[in-house]
Design a protein around this motif. Structure first.
Motif, PDB file in Angstrom:
ATOM      1  N   SER A 104       0.832  -1.091  -0.012  1.00 13.24           N
ATOM      2  CA  SER A 104      -0.036  -0.036   0.088  1.00 13.24           C
ATOM      3  C   SER A 104       0.941   1.318   0.101  1.00 13.24           C
ATOM      4  CB  SER A 104      -0.827   0.031   1.173  1.00 13.24           C
ATOM      5  OG  SER A 104      -0.140  -0.354   2.345  1.00 13.24           O
TER       6      SER A 104
ATOM      7  N   LYS B 156       3.695   1.377  -1.925  1.00 16.20           N
ATOM      8  CA  LYS B 156       4.510   1.292  -3.125  1.00 16.20           C
ATOM      9  C   LYS B 156       5.629   0.749  -2.782  1.00 16.20           C
ATOM     10  CE  LYS B 156       1.744   5.172  -5.621  1.00 16.20           C
ATOM     11  NZ  LYS B 156       2.038   6.132  -6.112  1.00 16.20           N
TER      12      LYS B 156
ATOM     13  N   TYR C 119      -1.432  -1.305 -10.993  1.00 14.01           N
ATOM     14  CA  TYR C 119      -0.695  -0.313 -11.011  1.00 14.01           C
ATOM     15  C   TYR C 119      -0.180   0.167 -12.667  1.00 14.01           C
ATOM     16  CZ  TYR C 119       3.124   2.721  -9.124  1.00 14.01           C
ATOM     17  OH  TYR C 119       3.718   3.995  -8.913  1.00 14.01           O
ATOM     18  N   ARG C 120       0.351  -0.839 -13.126  1.00 14.66           N
ATOM     19  CA  ARG C 120       1.096  -0.767 -14.320  1.00 14.66           C
ATOM     20  C   ARG C 120       0.759  -1.801 -15.291  1.00 14.66           C
ATOM     21  NH1 ARG C 120       4.905   2.571 -16.348  1.00 14.66           N
ATOM     22  NH2 ARG C 120       6.395   1.843 -17.829  1.00 14.66           N
TER      23      ARG C 120
ATOM     24  N   THR D  13       1.859  -4.970 -13.045  1.00 12.41           N
ATOM     25  CA  THR D  13       1.964  -4.676 -11.850  1.00 12.41           C
ATOM     26  C   THR D  13       0.849  -4.459 -11.083  1.00 12.41           C
ATOM     27  OG1 THR D  13       4.348  -3.729 -12.365  1.00 12.41           O
ATOM     28  CG2 THR D  13       3.439  -3.283 -10.187  1.00 12.41           C
TER      29      THR D  13
ATOM     30  N   ILE E 183      -1.040  -3.189  -7.101  1.00 15.25           N
ATOM     31  CA  ILE E 183      -0.708  -2.691  -5.747  1.00 15.25           C
ATOM     32  C   ILE E 183      -1.713  -3.156  -4.904  1.00 15.25           C
ATOM     33  CG2 ILE E 183      -1.957  -0.499  -6.682  1.00 15.25           C
ATOM     34  CD1 ILE E 183       0.141   1.212  -4.734  1.00 15.25           C
TER      35      ILE E 183
ATOM     36  N   LYS F  22      -4.168  -2.958  -1.709  1.00 15.99           N
ATOM     37  CA  LYS F  22      -4.915  -1.881  -0.662  1.00 15.99           C
ATOM     38  C   LYS F  22      -4.777  -2.075   0.710  1.00 15.99           C
ATOM     39  CE  LYS F  22      -8.129  -1.057  -4.594  1.00 15.99           C
ATOM     40  NZ  LYS F  22      -9.448  -1.321  -4.839  1.00 15.99           N
TER      41      LYS F  22
ATOM     42  N   TYR G 111       9.887  -2.274  -8.706  1.00 18.24           N
ATOM     43  CA  TYR G 111       8.719  -3.264  -8.604  1.00 18.24           C
ATOM     44  C   TYR G 111       9.281  -4.630  -7.917  1.00 18.24           C
ATOM     45  CZ  TYR G 111       7.104   0.114 -12.171  1.00 18.24           C
ATOM     46  OH  TYR G 111       6.847   1.112 -12.729  1.00 18.24           O
TER      47      TYR G 111
END
Length: 431
Positions: free
Chosen positions: A9, A11, A34-35, A40, A42, A44, A149
Motif C-alpha cells: 500500500s 508502493k 498499477y501498471r 504490476t 498494488i 490496498k 517493482y
C-alpha cells in the motif's frame, strides 16, 4: 508464464506472485492495476512482507540485451521474470546522420562566413557516441524500474571483451596476445552471432556448427575473421578443400550472400567493448553489490543445463548462481523495443522535400499523445470491435491505433481509454 509484480500500500516492492493469485486479488478488490507493462498490481490492505533473496541478471549485447530476475526459493533458484530488450542504436545513428546533413547544408547556404567551431569543443571524460550511450541508458533505466517493482538485492552482469585485433589476425605475436582458451571462445562466439547461429551453406539451425574456412587454408586461405564462417558437419565434409565458387556454383544467391556478409565490419564487437565498463559504472550507482562474469561461464552454465540459446536465457545463466537455475516451461519473455520519445522534426516532408503537414501546436490531443497505450471499444460502424495498441494522435480527434497485427485508422478519441502513458518503449510477448 510471467510472474506479476506486487507493490504494498506504500508502493514498496514485494515478491512477484503467480498470475492466478493476482486475478483473485483483483477480483476481490484487494488490489488494483498499477501498471500494464510490466504488469504490476498494488495491494490496498497490506504493508510490508517477507521477501526471498532475489538477483537481477543482465546479458548485454550490441543489438539486444537479455534481462532476468532469479529468486532463491526453498526448492531452488527460479526465474520469475525475463525480457529481451532491443536497442535502437542504428536508428539513432541514421537520425544523427540526417540531421548532420541538413545542418551542414543550411550552414553552407546561410552562414558560410562563420569560422569552424569544432576545434573549441571538448568531449567529457567517459563520453560515448549517442548510439552507444542509448544502449547503456536503456539497461540503466530498466534496472531502475525493476528495483522499484522487485526487491532485488544484487546484480550480476556478463562482461565480454572482444579482442578485435586478435580476431582479425590470429597469427599476431607478442606477450599480450598469447593463445589461450578465451581466444577460441571469442572467435567462435563472434562467428555464431555474425552468421545467425545457422549453417552458412544450407541454413540448418539447431545442429552442431563447425568453424569453416571460406577460402580453403590448403590453397592459401588465412585465419582472418573475414575468411571464416560456420557450417554443419555435412556441408563441411562436402565442401572439403574446394573453393567456395566451385562448391556453390549452383547456388549463386547463397554465394553472393556469404561473400557479402564475410566482409562485414566488427562493429558489434567494438560496440560491446565500448559499453561494457560504462554499464558497470551505471549499475554500481544503485548501491547494490554488482558482480561481473565472463561469457564463457554463461555458455558453460547454459549448455550443462540443456537450455536453448536466447538473450534472456543467457542472462538467467550468468555467474555462479546460474549453474543451477530453473526456467519454467511456460515462461514467456517480455519483448521490449526501444522506440524513443518522439522526433524534433516539426512536420513531415513529401518525396520532393516540401512540407506535407503543418507543425502540431500541442503534443497532447484530447488527453492523449502519440505512443500511449490505449484500448478503443467501437460499438458500431465498419470498424466495430475492440482494439488495444499504440495510438497516433491527430488534432481532429480521429486517431490511428497500431496493434500487434494491424493499424486501424480513423478511431474517434471518445472511444479510447488510456492504459499506459508512452514511456519510449514498445511491448509484446514472444510467439
Amino acid at each position: 508464464m510471467q510472474r506479476v509484480f506486487v507493490l504494498d500500500s506504500k508502493k514498496q516492492p514485494l515478491m512477484p506472485c503467480h498470475p492466478a493469485r493476482a486475478r483473485k486479488l483483483l477480483s476481490k478488490g484487494r488490489a488494483a492495476v498499477y501498471r500494464r507493462y510490466p504488469f504490476t498490481i498494488i495491494l490496498k490492505d497490506r504493508e510490508g512482507g517477507e521477501v526471498q533473496p532475489t538477483e537481477g541478471k543482465i546479458d548485454p549485447g550490441s543489438k539486444g540485451t537479455g534481462v532476468a530476475v532469479v529468486a532463491e526459493f526453498p526448492r531452488g533458484r527460479e526465474v520469475v521474470w525475463a525480457a529481451n530488450l532491443h536497442h535502437r542504436g542504428q536508428a539513432i545513428r541514421e537520425a544523427l546522420t540526417d540531421r548532420r546533413a541538413i545542418r551542414r547544408g543550411r550552414r553552407s547556404r546561410k552562414t558560410r562566413y562563420r569560422p569552424a567551431r569544432f576545434h573549441n569543443r571538448r568531449k567529457p571524460k567517459g563520453w560515448l557516441p549517442p548510439s552507444l550511450r542509448s544502449r547503456v541508458e536503456n539497461i540503466k533505466n530498466w534496472m531502475g524500474r525493476l528495483l522499484r517493482y522487485i526487491p532485488i538485492q544484487s546484480i550480476a552482469v556478463e562482461t565480454v571483451g572482444f579482442d578485435t585485433q586478435k580476431i582479425q589476425n590470429p597469427e599476431i605475436m607478442g606477450m599480450e596476445y598469447q593463445q589461450g582458451e578465451l581466444f577460441g571462445y571469442e572467435v567462435r562466439e563472434y562467428l555464431l552471432e555474425k552468421w545467425g547461429r545457422q549453417c552458412a551453406y544450407c541454413g540448418k539451425e539447431g545442429v552442431p556448427l563447425e568453424v569453416e574456412h571460406i577460402h580453403p587454408k590448403s590453397k592459401g586461405g588465412s585465419n582472418r575473421i573475414s575468411n571464416l564462417t560456420v557450417s554443419c558437419r555435412e556441408c563441411n565434409l562436402d565442401k572439403d578443400n574446394q573453393s567456395i565458387q566451385v562448391f556453390l556454383s549452383k547456388k549463386p544467391n547463397v554465394l553472393d550472400k556469404i561473400l557479402r556478409q564475410a566482409k562485414l565490419p566488427l562493429q558489434d564487437a567494438a560496440a560491446i567493448n565500448a559499453i561494457r565498463w560504462a554499464i558497470g559504472e551505471e549499475l554500481k550507482a544503485f548501491g547494490l553489490p554488482v558482480t561481473f562474469w565472463s561469457g564463457g561461464r554463461t555458455k558453460y552454465n547454459r549448455i550443462c543445463q540443456g537450455y536453448e540459446k536466447d538473450h534472456w536465457v543467457d542472462a538467467a545463466c550468468v555467474g555462479e548462481s546460474g549453474e543451477r537455475v530453473w526456467i519454467p516451461e511456460r515462461l514467456t519473455p517480455l519483448l521490449i523495443q526501444a522506440m524513443g520519445r518522439g522526433s524534433r522534426q516539426m512536420c513531415r516532408m513529401d518525396r520532393y522535400g516540401f512540407p506535407r503537414t503543418s507543425a502540431k501546436k500541442n503534443k497532447r490531443v484530447k488527453g492523449f499523445q502519440t505512443g500511449d497505450f490505449v484500448k478503443a471499444v467501437v460499438t458500431k460502424g465498419k470498424k466495430a470491435g475492440t482494439y488495444v495498441g499504440r495510438v497516433a494522435v491527430r488534432t481532429s480527434g480521429s486517431f490511428n491505433i497500431k496493434t500487434n497485427t494491424q493499424t486501424i485508422q480513423g478511431i474517434s478519441c471518445r472511444t479510447c481509454r488510456l492504459l499506459q502513458r508512452a514511456d519510449g518503449y514498445h511491448y509484446s510477448f514472444a510467439g
